[in-house]
Design a protein around this motif. Structure first.
Motif, PDB file in Angstrom:
ATOM      1  N   UNK A 165       0.865  -1.180   0.000  1.00 49.29           N
ATOM      2  CA  UNK A 165       0.000   0.000   0.000  1.00 49.29           C
ATOM      3  C   UNK A 165       0.899   1.226   0.000  1.00 49.29           C
ATOM      4  N   UNK A 166       0.740   2.076  -1.009  1.00 49.34           N
ATOM      5  CA  UNK A 166       1.524   3.300  -1.119  1.00 49.34           C
ATOM      6  C   UNK A 166       0.597   4.511  -1.078  1.00 49.34           C
ATOM      7  N   UNK A 167       0.897   5.438  -0.177  1.00 50.50           N
ATOM      8  CA  UNK A 167       0.138   6.686  -0.121  1.00 50.50           C
ATOM      9  C   UNK A 167       1.110   7.851  -0.186  1.00 50.50           C
ATOM     10  N   UNK A 168       0.858   8.762  -1.112  1.00 47.25           N
ATOM     11  CA  UNK A 168       1.690   9.961  -1.232  1.00 47.25           C
ATOM     12  C   UNK A 168       0.843  11.172  -0.885  1.00 47.25           C
ATOM     13  N   UNK A 169       0.982  11.633   0.331  1.00 43.84           N
ATOM     14  CA  UNK A 169       0.311  12.865   0.707  1.00 43.84           C
ATOM     15  C   UNK A 169      -0.830  12.714   1.674  1.00 43.84           C
ATOM     16  N   UNK A 170      -1.266  11.481   1.967  1.00 45.50           N
ATOM     17  CA  UNK A 170      -2.380  11.322   2.889  1.00 45.50           C
ATOM     18  C   UNK A 170      -2.249   9.991   3.613  1.00 45.50           C
ATOM     19  N   UNK A 171      -3.316   9.610   4.334  1.00 52.46           N
ATOM     20  CA  UNK A 171      -3.265   8.411   5.164  1.00 52.46           C
ATOM     21  C   UNK A 171      -3.299   7.136   4.327  1.00 52.46           C
ATOM     22  N   UNK A 172      -2.769   6.079   4.916  1.00 54.48           N
ATOM     23  CA  UNK A 172      -2.828   4.778   4.278  1.00 54.48           C
ATOM     24  C   UNK A 172      -4.187   4.129   4.492  1.00 54.48           C
ATOM     25  N   UNK A 173      -4.409   3.576   5.697  1.00 55.51           N
ATOM     26  CA  UNK A 173      -5.673   2.936   6.053  1.00 55.51           C
ATOM     27  C   UNK A 173      -6.306   3.715   7.195  1.00 55.51           C
TER      28      UNK A 173
END
Length: 277
Positions: free
Chosen positions: A178-186
């Motif tokens: 799981x990749x998040x750029x700029x915000x939350x993951x889960x």
């Protein structure tokens, strides 16, 4: 004359057209593994004249129509029966309240999806990438298992949370990135008092971005509910933005880290009302 053009059904038929009278193109939907029947075409390769199901043929000349196929984006499997779809959401919707496995077939898919209450879905990334660039990537109100039968599947979001878990939902993560750029993951929604997140394996990577309007960003943000981490790796990076980043940020959730196999890089933030063990 109709040509099944690779369909599994024994379909070979023709219609008789009366001079100067229209004829309706057949609306029989055929099946071919890995493809979706999109209508009929005067070319076997789909490069000729296209005819929709149920459309009208007016010409006073003989014609051969070939089943026209498009490569499927996803499949839905229920009790061993497989159906193919042109987007992931249609595959999920087709499951209704049946226990189903949705398999991603296209290498890279950009789509936001919703799992509704009472749905029981296993999403197999199948080594593919499912990404979104608007809103929450996945909104889950049912029972959702996200896994990867190959081991290289990726979920990503550059806009909002990769996964938003809602009231009474259950989310299990197995062997994906799981990749998040700029915000939350889960995220477990703040009102999701009975929501469950279980991380068994895989990687969650969150990198802060100047473009995000969030001042605090977390790999797992548990507003409420329960989080169990049995394995996997969590990594966060402020990316020199000055934003606050947490591996786990719990408002009032129960967080249980059960195994030394879980590798957590970053700060765990537990507010009053949280229980972290």
């Amino acid at each position: 004359k109709y040509n099944k053009n690779g369909a599994v059904e024994d379909f070979s038929t023709s219609d008789k057209k009366v001079f100067n009278e229209d004829i309706i193109i057949k609306d029989d939907v055929l099946t071919k593994p890995g493809y979706v029947h999109m209508g009929w075409n005067t070319s076997a390769e789909g490069t000729g004249v296209h005819y929709d199901f149920g459309s009208t043929y007016k010409e006073n000349s003989a014609i051969e129509l070939f089943a026209q196929w498009e490569t499927a984006v996803a499949s839905c499997t229920i009790d061993g029966n497989v159906t193919y779809y042109m987007n992931v959401q249609d595959a999920i919707n087709s499951a209704e309240n049946n226990t189903a496995t949705i398999t991603i077939l296209k290498t890279s898919v950009v789509e936001n999806i919703v799992v509704n209450e009472n749905q029981n879905i296993t999403l197999d990334l199948n080594g593919k990438t499912l990404s979104s660039n608007t809103g929450n990537g996945i909104e889950n109100s049912g029972t959702l298992i996200i896994t990867d039968s190959i081991g290289t599947g990726v979920l990503s979001n550059s806009a909002n949370s990769v996964i938003l878990n809602k009231l009474n939902s259950s989310l299990t993560i197995n062997n994906i990135t799981i990749n998040s750029t700029g915000n939350n993951g889960i995220v477990n929604d703040e009102s999701a008092t009975n929501a469950k997140i279980v991380i068994n394996s895989g990687n969650i990577n969150v990198t802060a971005s100047d473009e995000s309007n969030q001042t605090t960003i977390s790999a797992i943000k548990a507003g409420a509910g329960n989080v169990t981490i049995n394995g996997g790796t969590i990594t966060v990076d402020s990316n020199n933005t000055g934003k606050t980043v947490y591996s786990i940020n719990s408002d009032s959730a129960n967080v249980d880290i059960t195994s030394e196999n879980a590798v957590i890089h970053g700060t765990i933030n537990a507010l009053n009302g949280s229980n972290v063990t």
